[in-house]
Design a protein around this motif. Structure first.
Motif, short mmCIF file in Angstrom:
data_model
loop_
_atom_site.label_atom_id
_atom_site.label_comp_id
_atom_site.label_asym_id
_atom_site.label_seq_id
_atom_site.Cartn_x
_atom_site.Cartn_y
_atom_site.Cartn_z
N THR A 189 -6.22 -2.04 -4.65
CA THR A 189 -6.88 -1.41 -5.79
C THR A 189 -6.04 -1.60 -7.05
O THR A 189 -6.56 -1.94 -8.12
CB THR A 189 -7.09 0.09 -5.51
OG1 THR A 189 -7.73 0.25 -4.24
CG2 THR A 189 -7.95 0.73 -6.59
N GLN A 190 -4.75 -1.40 -6.93
CA GLN A 190 -3.87 -1.60 -8.08
C GLN A 190 -3.87 -3.05 -8.54
O GLN A 190 -3.82 -3.33 -9.74
CB GLN A 190 -2.45 -1.14 -7.72
CG GLN A 190 -2.33 0.36 -7.56
CD GLN A 190 -1.04 0.81 -6.89
OE1 GLN A 190 -0.41 0.05 -6.16
NE2 GLN A 190 -0.65 2.06 -7.13
N SER A 193 5.48 -0.35 -3.23
CA SER A 193 4.42 0.45 -3.83
C SER A 193 5.01 1.42 -4.85
O SER A 193 6.11 1.94 -4.67
CB SER A 193 3.69 1.23 -2.74
OG SER A 193 2.85 2.22 -3.31
N SER A 221 -8.92 5.82 -11.29
CA SER A 221 -8.56 5.10 -10.06
C SER A 221 -9.76 4.61 -9.28
O SER A 221 -9.64 4.29 -8.10
CB SER A 221 -7.71 6.02 -9.17
OG SER A 221 -6.51 6.38 -9.82
N GLY A 273 0.82 -1.20 0.00
CA GLY A 273 0.00 0.00 0.00
C GLY A 273 0.86 1.25 0.00
O GLY A 273 2.09 1.19 -0.10
N THR A 274 0.22 2.40 0.12
CA THR A 274 0.90 3.69 0.01
C THR A 274 2.12 3.78 0.92
O THR A 274 2.04 3.55 2.12
CB THR A 274 -0.07 4.83 0.39
OG1 THR A 274 -1.21 4.76 -0.46
CG2 THR A 274 0.60 6.19 0.23
N THR A 297 4.30 4.28 -4.98
CA THR A 297 4.39 5.56 -4.28
C THR A 297 5.68 5.70 -3.48
O THR A 297 5.90 6.75 -2.88
CB THR A 297 3.20 5.73 -3.32
OG1 THR A 297 3.22 4.67 -2.35
CG2 THR A 297 1.88 5.70 -4.07
N VAL A 352 -10.08 5.85 -5.06
CA VAL A 352 -8.81 6.22 -4.40
C VAL A 352 -8.83 7.67 -3.95
O VAL A 352 -8.42 7.99 -2.82
CB VAL A 352 -7.62 5.96 -5.35
CG1 VAL A 352 -6.34 6.56 -4.78
CG2 VAL A 352 -7.44 4.46 -5.58
N SER A 385 -4.67 -2.21 0.72
CA SER A 385 -4.94 -0.78 0.64
C SER A 385 -4.83 -0.30 -0.82
O SER A 385 -5.46 -0.89 -1.70
CB SER A 385 -4.00 -0.02 1.58
OG SER A 385 -4.42 1.31 1.79
N LEU A 386 -4.04 0.73 -1.10
CA LEU A 386 -3.86 1.15 -2.48
C LEU A 386 -3.34 0.01 -3.34
O LEU A 386 -3.74 -0.15 -4.51
CB LEU A 386 -2.90 2.34 -2.55
CG LEU A 386 -2.51 2.82 -3.95
CD1 LEU A 386 -3.72 3.29 -4.73
CD2 LEU A 386 -1.46 3.93 -3.86
#
Length: 432
Positions: A186-187, A130, A360, A101-102, A132, A215, A182-183
């Motif tokens: 979604t990805q 990630s 997103s 995640g992020t 990010t 997101v 988390s993110l």
């Protein structure tokens, strides 16, 4: 029907769906103790409620030549080289990829926890950073300004193919699986959809753990939590940290060392419940720190001149305090408007803010998710990054493939014994 009335009707329908869904009643085996979603997010799963997992996970950090070559600013030198994690079984086994995640790196806490859960179920496990993280931005991102789903997914997919070529040469692999949190969850959904046409992996099962549906909506909620703890914004940060540390120290008791471990935090929480503002501030601050790191690196790598003056190349010994404070003060909306959108609009002049944001949202690929019976979801009714309509979307879209627990906050209950077992059960194909 007016937009306002339609919105209220949708909210009522989502609430009714949540109330009537088959998972609304707690399973007798689900005994996660924290019913406050923010406390759960901060504390995690206390020891007596955790799944019995082997402690000695053979998770090794592996280096990978960067798929993208670019100059390394001196102050970002710590982000070299590019790494992934590998926990291999002794013999033939399926291979599961985990997307962080992020702000999560290859060996971050939640990546390690999911690796333990999956390795215990018989998988080889690869853990990925990630998009990010500064490491990913510097080494693996074609476009080093994270936040556009199509670009981030393309970079993830390329990185996964490079890793797969490496691990395939040394492991006996019996099919490929995918998860993320988390993110990263979604990805993972968008990676799975991309693979339907690209065809490099043919994922047998995909599990989304606490995904964001929208997101950008989830990020706005996290920014709002930060403002609950810091009403004056980032200028309140020193006072907030001093107040929070003092409160925690009082809870630990005289002479006890201050340690940020799950069980210690849980005992401290039980002794004297922290107020909501403090918990909200902690959750929001964790995200803001990840965002600040990402924004600073994106600005420096692309020389956008938003945070640092254009043409800057600061040395290790230079004071970065004014630029770091500028990064900490940037909301996600400001990041989108000042860094992400201008960067991509310079390369795609017709790009709108609305279309960038829509990329997103899982609802954009709802028909695919509804019909992809190999994809499931794990989340909580009190998930602070979702609203009722988004929870209703997950329930309706995934049906029996949705594991939705009464409480657990954001990722707080991943290690709980039933949650961990359900993760294993779905990915191995065991019937509920």
């Amino acid at each position: 029907m007016s937009r306002r009335i339609r919105g209220r009707a949708a909210g009522i329908a989502a609430t009714l769906l949540l109330a009537c869904a088959p998972w609304a009643q707690a399973d007798p085996g689900y005994d996660y103790p924290l019913e406050d979603p923010l406390a759960a997010t901060v504390v995690g799963t206390p020891e007596e409620f955790r799944a019995a997992l082997p402690e000695n996970l053979p998770l090794a950090l592996r280096e990978l030549p960067p798929p993208v070559e670019r100059p390394t600013p001196e102050v970002l030198g710590y982000a070299r080289p590019l790494h992934y994690g590998l926990a291999a079984q002794d013999g033939p086994a399926p291979l599961a990829y985990v997307i962080a995640g992020t702000g999560g790196d290859a060996l971050g806490a939640n990546n390690r926890l999911l690796a333990r859960i999956l390795h215990d179920a018989g998988f080889h496990v690869v853990t990925l950073p990630s998009p990010t993280t500064v490491t990913f931005m510097l080494n693996a991102a074609t476009h080093p300004v994270p936040g556009r789903m199509s670009a981030d997914v393309a970079d993830l997919y390329r990185l996964m193919r490079l890793v797969d070529a490496r691990v395939s040469a040394e492991l006996d692999i019996e099919g490929r699986y995918l998860t993320g949190y988390s993110l990263g969850a979604t990805q993972a959904a968008f990676v799975a959809r991309h693979d339907e046409t690209a065809g490099a992996f043919g994922f047998r099962r995909v599990l989304l753990v606490n995904p964001a549906v929208d997101v950008y909506g989830s990020v706005r909620r996290l920014d709002a939590l930060l403002l609950e703890g810091l009403p004056q914004g980032i200028a309140d940060l020193p006072v907030f940290l001093e107040r929070t540390m003092a409160q925690l120290k009082r809870l630990y008791g005289e002479g006890d060392p201050l340690r940020f471990e799950t069980d210690v935090l849980y005992r401290a929480y039980l002794r004297a419940r922290p107020d909501r503002d403090n918990l909200a501030g902690m959750v929001g601050l964790a995200f803001r720190l990840a965002l600040a790191n990402m924004a600073f690196a994106a600005d420096l790598i692309t020389d956008s001149g938003v945070i640092l003056p254009a043409g800057s190349d600061p040395d290790i010994g230079d004071s970065l305090e004014p630029y770091l404070m500028r990064s900490f003060g940037m909301t996600f909306a400001e990041y989108v408007d000042r860094l992400l959108l201008p960067y991509h609009r310079a390369r795609e002049p017709g790009l709108t803010r609305e279309s960038l944001i829509a990329e997103s949202d899982l609802r954009r690929i709802a028909p695919y998710l509804r019909n992809a019976t190999h994809i499931g979801v794990v989340t909580n009714r009190d998930e602070p990054i979702l609203d009722d309509a988004e929870l209703g979307f997950l329930s309706e879209t995934f049906g029996e493939r949705a594991y939705i627990y009464p409480h657990g906050g954001h990722l707080g209950n991943i290690g709980q014994h039933q949650t961990a077992r359900d993760i294993q059960r779905f990915l191995t194909g065991e019937r509920r």
